[in-house]
Scaffold this motif. Structure first.
Motif, PDB file in Angstrom:
ATOM      1  N   SER A   1      -0.793  -6.556 -22.196  1.00 44.63           N
ATOM      2  CA  SER A   1       0.072  -6.420 -21.008  1.00 44.63           C
ATOM      3  C   SER A   1      -0.775  -6.585 -19.754  1.00 44.63           C
ATOM      4  O   SER A   1      -1.977  -6.857 -19.841  1.00 44.63           O
ATOM      5  N   GLN A   2      -0.153  -6.419 -18.607  1.00 45.17           N
ATOM      6  CA  GLN A   2      -0.866  -6.618 -17.342  1.00 45.17           C
ATOM      7  C   GLN A   2      -0.777  -5.366 -16.463  1.00 45.17           C
ATOM      8  O   GLN A   2       0.199  -4.613 -16.520  1.00 45.17           O
ATOM      9  N   VAL A   3      -1.818  -5.191 -15.656  1.00 43.18           N
ATOM     10  CA  VAL A   3      -1.824  -4.165 -14.602  1.00 43.18           C
ATOM     11  C   VAL A   3      -1.771  -4.901 -13.268  1.00 43.18           C
ATOM     12  O   VAL A   3      -2.576  -5.801 -13.021  1.00 43.18           O
ATOM     13  N   GLN A   4      -0.790  -4.532 -12.455  1.00 45.22           N
ATOM     14  CA  GLN A   4      -0.578  -5.221 -11.182  1.00 45.22           C
ATOM     15  C   GLN A   4      -1.075  -4.348 -10.032  1.00 45.22           C
ATOM     16  O   GLN A   4      -0.750  -3.167  -9.947  1.00 45.22           O
ATOM     17  N   ILE A   5      -1.870  -4.952  -9.142  1.00 45.46           N
ATOM     18  CA  ILE A   5      -2.385  -4.242  -7.959  1.00 45.46           C
ATOM     19  C   ILE A   5      -1.925  -4.997  -6.722  1.00 45.46           C
ATOM     20  O   ILE A   5      -2.181  -6.199  -6.587  1.00 45.46           O
ATOM     21  N   LEU A   6      -1.254  -4.282  -5.833  1.00 43.42           N
ATOM     22  CA  LEU A   6      -0.821  -4.848  -4.559  1.00 43.42           C
ATOM     23  C   LEU A   6      -1.419  -4.027  -3.426  1.00 43.42           C
ATOM     24  O   LEU A   6      -1.506  -2.802  -3.520  1.00 43.42           O
ATOM     25  N   ALA A   7      -1.809  -4.697  -2.345  1.00 42.52           N
ATOM     26  CA  ALA A   7      -2.306  -4.012  -1.151  1.00 42.52           C
ATOM     27  C   ALA A   7      -1.760  -4.741   0.060  1.00 42.52           C
ATOM     28  O   ALA A   7      -1.957  -5.952   0.214  1.00 42.52           O
ATOM     29  N   TYR A   8      -1.069  -4.001   0.922  1.00 43.64           N
ATOM     30  CA  TYR A   8      -0.448  -4.625   2.090  1.00 43.64           C
ATOM     31  C   TYR A   8      -0.378  -3.616   3.235  1.00 43.64           C
ATOM     32  O   TYR A   8      -0.628  -2.420   3.064  1.00 43.64           O
ATOM     33  N   ARG A   9      -0.055  -4.151   4.407  1.00 44.57           N
ATOM     34  CA  ARG A   9       0.038  -3.332   5.612  1.00 44.57           C
ATOM     35  C   ARG A   9       1.502  -2.928   5.828  1.00 44.57           C
ATOM     36  O   ARG A   9       2.417  -3.740   5.700  1.00 44.57           O
ATOM     37  N   GLU A  10       1.698  -1.673   6.165  1.00 45.26           N
ATOM     38  CA  GLU A  10       3.044  -1.184   6.480  1.00 45.26           C
ATOM     39  C   GLU A  10       2.934  -0.275   7.707  1.00 45.26           C
ATOM     40  O   GLU A  10       2.581   0.888   7.599  1.00 45.26           O
ATOM     41  N   GLY A  11       3.270  -0.844   8.878  1.00 42.49           N
ATOM     42  CA  GLY A  11       3.100  -0.089  10.121  1.00 42.49           C
ATOM     43  C   GLY A  11       1.630   0.159  10.379  1.00 42.49           C
ATOM     44  O   GLY A  11       0.813  -0.775  10.410  1.00 42.49           O
ATOM     45  N   LYS A  12       1.250   1.418  10.544  1.00 43.81           N
ATOM     46  CA  LYS A  12      -0.140   1.789  10.765  1.00 43.81           C
ATOM     47  C   LYS A  12      -0.777   2.338   9.502  1.00 43.81           C
ATOM     48  O   LYS A  12      -1.747   3.090   9.565  1.00 43.81           O
ATOM     49  N   GLN A  13      -0.235   1.941   8.355  1.00 44.60           N
ATOM     50  CA  GLN A  13      -0.758   2.416   7.081  1.00 44.60           C
ATOM     51  C   GLN A  13      -1.124   1.244   6.183  1.00 44.60           C
ATOM     52  O   GLN A  13      -0.497   0.181   6.225  1.00 44.60           O
ATOM     53  N   ALA A  14      -2.146   1.480   5.369  1.00 51.29           N
ATOM     54  CA  ALA A  14      -2.491   0.552   4.294  1.00 51.29           C
ATOM     55  C   ALA A  14      -1.903   1.115   3.008  1.00 51.29           C
ATOM     56  O   ALA A  14      -2.135   2.280   2.663  1.00 51.29           O
ATOM     57  N   VAL A  15      -1.127   0.286   2.309  1.00 49.49           N
ATOM     58  CA  VAL A  15      -0.431   0.730   1.106  1.00 49.49           C
ATOM     59  C   VAL A  15      -1.026   0.006  -0.093  1.00 49.49           C
ATOM     60  O   VAL A  15      -1.156  -1.225  -0.102  1.00 49.49           O
ATOM     61  N   ILE A  16      -1.395   0.789  -1.121  1.00 48.88           N
ATOM     62  CA  ILE A  16      -1.934   0.245  -2.377  1.00 48.88           C
ATOM     63  C   ILE A  16      -1.041   0.728  -3.505  1.00 48.88           C
ATOM     64  O   ILE A  16      -0.802   1.935  -3.651  1.00 48.88           O
ATOM     65  N   THR A  17      -0.547  -0.208  -4.322  1.00 45.72           N
ATOM     66  CA  THR A  17       0.259   0.164  -5.488  1.00 45.72           C
ATOM     67  C   THR A  17      -0.421  -0.361  -6.747  1.00 45.72           C
ATOM     68  O   THR A  17      -0.934  -1.483  -6.770  1.00 45.72           O
TER      69      THR A  17
END
Length: 477
Positions: free
Chosen positions: A392-408
């Motif tokens: 299977s796969q592990v998905q990593i996302l990192a993006y900007r949301e307002g003044k926060q950095a979001v990592i999933t």
């Protein structure tokens, strides 16, 4: 009155230096001081008002009489002057006297005035003969009572014809005033007694809840957590009781967590130590004579020692993070580089399990401790690898949301049940008991403390059969 006195003696039983005693004394002193000042001011005002009124009466009476006497003296009608003096004077209360310009007594309403030989020594007479109006309070000429007097010159067409003196006794007013003073003092005493009862009620009403809260705090200090405090007052004390209840519940929860933590630590430490002891005893009993068995036992000792070392290291990390003594080495962190480091660190393990990784990372920079943030990411990735299905796969996302950095970080494992989800960040908690031996159960707890130390937030969401998603939000400023 006896019942009031009996009731007023009740505060004597209040403990000295207690909060209730201090409140009672404060209320009583303030009430007594306030009522005494008010009573004194009212008595002084009444006395001053009476004296001004009587002085004004004397002014008016002597002004009218001096004109009549001046007319009679201008006509040299002494009999009429004596008649006026006798008519308007009264020996006991009002004494009226008329003097010649030389200071001789011409007419008087008091028959005993013949005993006085020198009238110029009487207060105000000499000044009146010098065309000055004088007034004041003095002792009587032939008595010892206080009298209010006025001396006025008698003028007729600018010519000095003599002087007029009128005095009134103050004995009756002084008796009335003394009666009034005693009445006010009695009322004041009664007021103080009533205020003592009311003050005792108020002091008791305020001190009793505080005493209850004090006993409640003492019980909490002795380790009795979870008790409930009830204060039925719609004021700050009720709010304080509510906060104390919350504190008690929180302390009970923390105490329970502490006990569970100690129990878990004891269990986690006991297991590898017991395994090592059993292995060592087996080696002593002759197992070292078989090379294959000996190597397996040595490998077991090495694994358990490594596990014990990892557990102690995690415990120390968690303790420092919870105590806030871990200093973060803040610097500019490029999120893409940080996540690439984490992927490289777990790449071999993922390949061994047949896992792939899909990363989509935006160009984001933030301030933080790169080593601590890397530790948090590795703990979450470690959890994802353990629970992911093969191939299977592990998905990593990192993006900007307002003044926060979001990592999933999303895995494709069996997911987490909704009743378990709120507990996954607890210390030593493992959703799958069969995997308990493969981890310390502290990884996610440490990751949460690291993210929170950076002012961020970590959450988890999942649906059974669809994997778990961990979301990290970190402030960019």
């Amino acid at each position: 009155m006896g019942a009031l006195l009996q009731k007023a003696r009740f505060p004597v039983w209040i403990k000295r230096n207690s909060f209730q005693a201090k409140l009672f004394v404060s209320y009583l002193l303030l009430t007594g001081l306030g009522t005494t000042l008010m009573a004194g001011y009212l008595l002084w005002s009444f006395h001053a008002y009476h004296m001004r009124t009587r002085q004004t009466d004397l002014e008016n009476w002597t002004a009218a009489l001096s004109e009549s006497v001046a007319d009679s003296l201008a006509e040299q009608n002494v009999e009429r002057v004596r008649l006026l003096v006798q008519r308007y004077g009264a020996p006991e209360t009002v004494i009226l006297r008329v003097f010649t310009p030389e200071g001789q007594l011409l007419a008087t309403s008091n028959p005993n005035d013949v005993q006085v030989t020198d009238w110029l020594t009487v207060p105000g007479v000499k000044e009146a003969l010098q065309n000055q109006t004088t007034r004041g309070v003095a002792k009587g000429v032939l008595s010892n009572d206080d009298r209010l007097y006025i001396n006025r010159p008698i003028l007729y067409q600018g010519q000095m014809l003599g002087a007029l003196r009128m005095s009134i006794t103050l004995q009756q007013f002084q008796r009335q005033f003394a009666y009034l003073v005693w009445t006010v003092l009695g009322a004041l005493l009664l007021t103080v007694l009533l205020c003592a009862i009311i003050s005792d009620r108020f002091a008791h009403g305020l001190a009793k809840p505080i005493e209850i809260m004090r006993n409640f705090a003492i019980r909490m200090g002795s380790g009795h957590f979870g008790d409930k405090l009830t204060i039925r007052q719609s004021n700050e004390l009720d709010q304080l009781a509510l906060e104390l209840n919350r504190m008690s519940e929180r302390l009970a929860s923390l105490d329970q967590e502490r006990r569970a933590f100690l129990a878990n630590v004891s269990h986690e430490l006991r297991t590898p130590i017991s395994n090592v002891q059993v292995t060592v005893e087996a080696l002593r009993s002759g197992a070292n004579e078989e090379p294959e068995l000996r190597d397996r036992f040595f490998q077991n000792i090495e694994d358990e020692t490594r596990r014990l070392s990892r557990l102690i290291h995690d415990l120390l990390d968690l303790g420092r993070l919870e105590a806030g003594v871990t200093l973060l080495e803040r610097q500019t962190v490029v999120l893409r580089n940080l996540i690439d480091r984490a992927i490289r660190a777990v790449e071999s393990r993922m390949q061994a399990k047949g896992l792939g990784i899909q990363a989509n990372i935006a160009d984001i920079q933030l301030q933080g401790d790169p080593e601590r943030l890397l530790q948090a990411l590795l703990n979450i990735l470690d959890n994802a690898i353990k629970h992911s299905k093969s191939d299977s796969q592990v998905q990593i996302l990192a993006y900007r949301e307002g003044k926060q950095a979001v990592i999933t970080i999303q895995d494709q494992g069996p997911g987490i049940a909704q009743n378990v989800l709120p507990r996954i960040f607890e210390q030593f908690y493992t959703a799958d008991p069969s995997r308990k031996g493969s981890s310390t159960g502290l990884g996610l707890a440490i990751a949460q403390r690291i993210v929170e130390a950076h002012g961020g937030l970590i959450t988890a969401s999942s649906e059974v059969g669809q994997g778990a998603r961990f979301t990290i939000r970190l402030p960019m400023e």
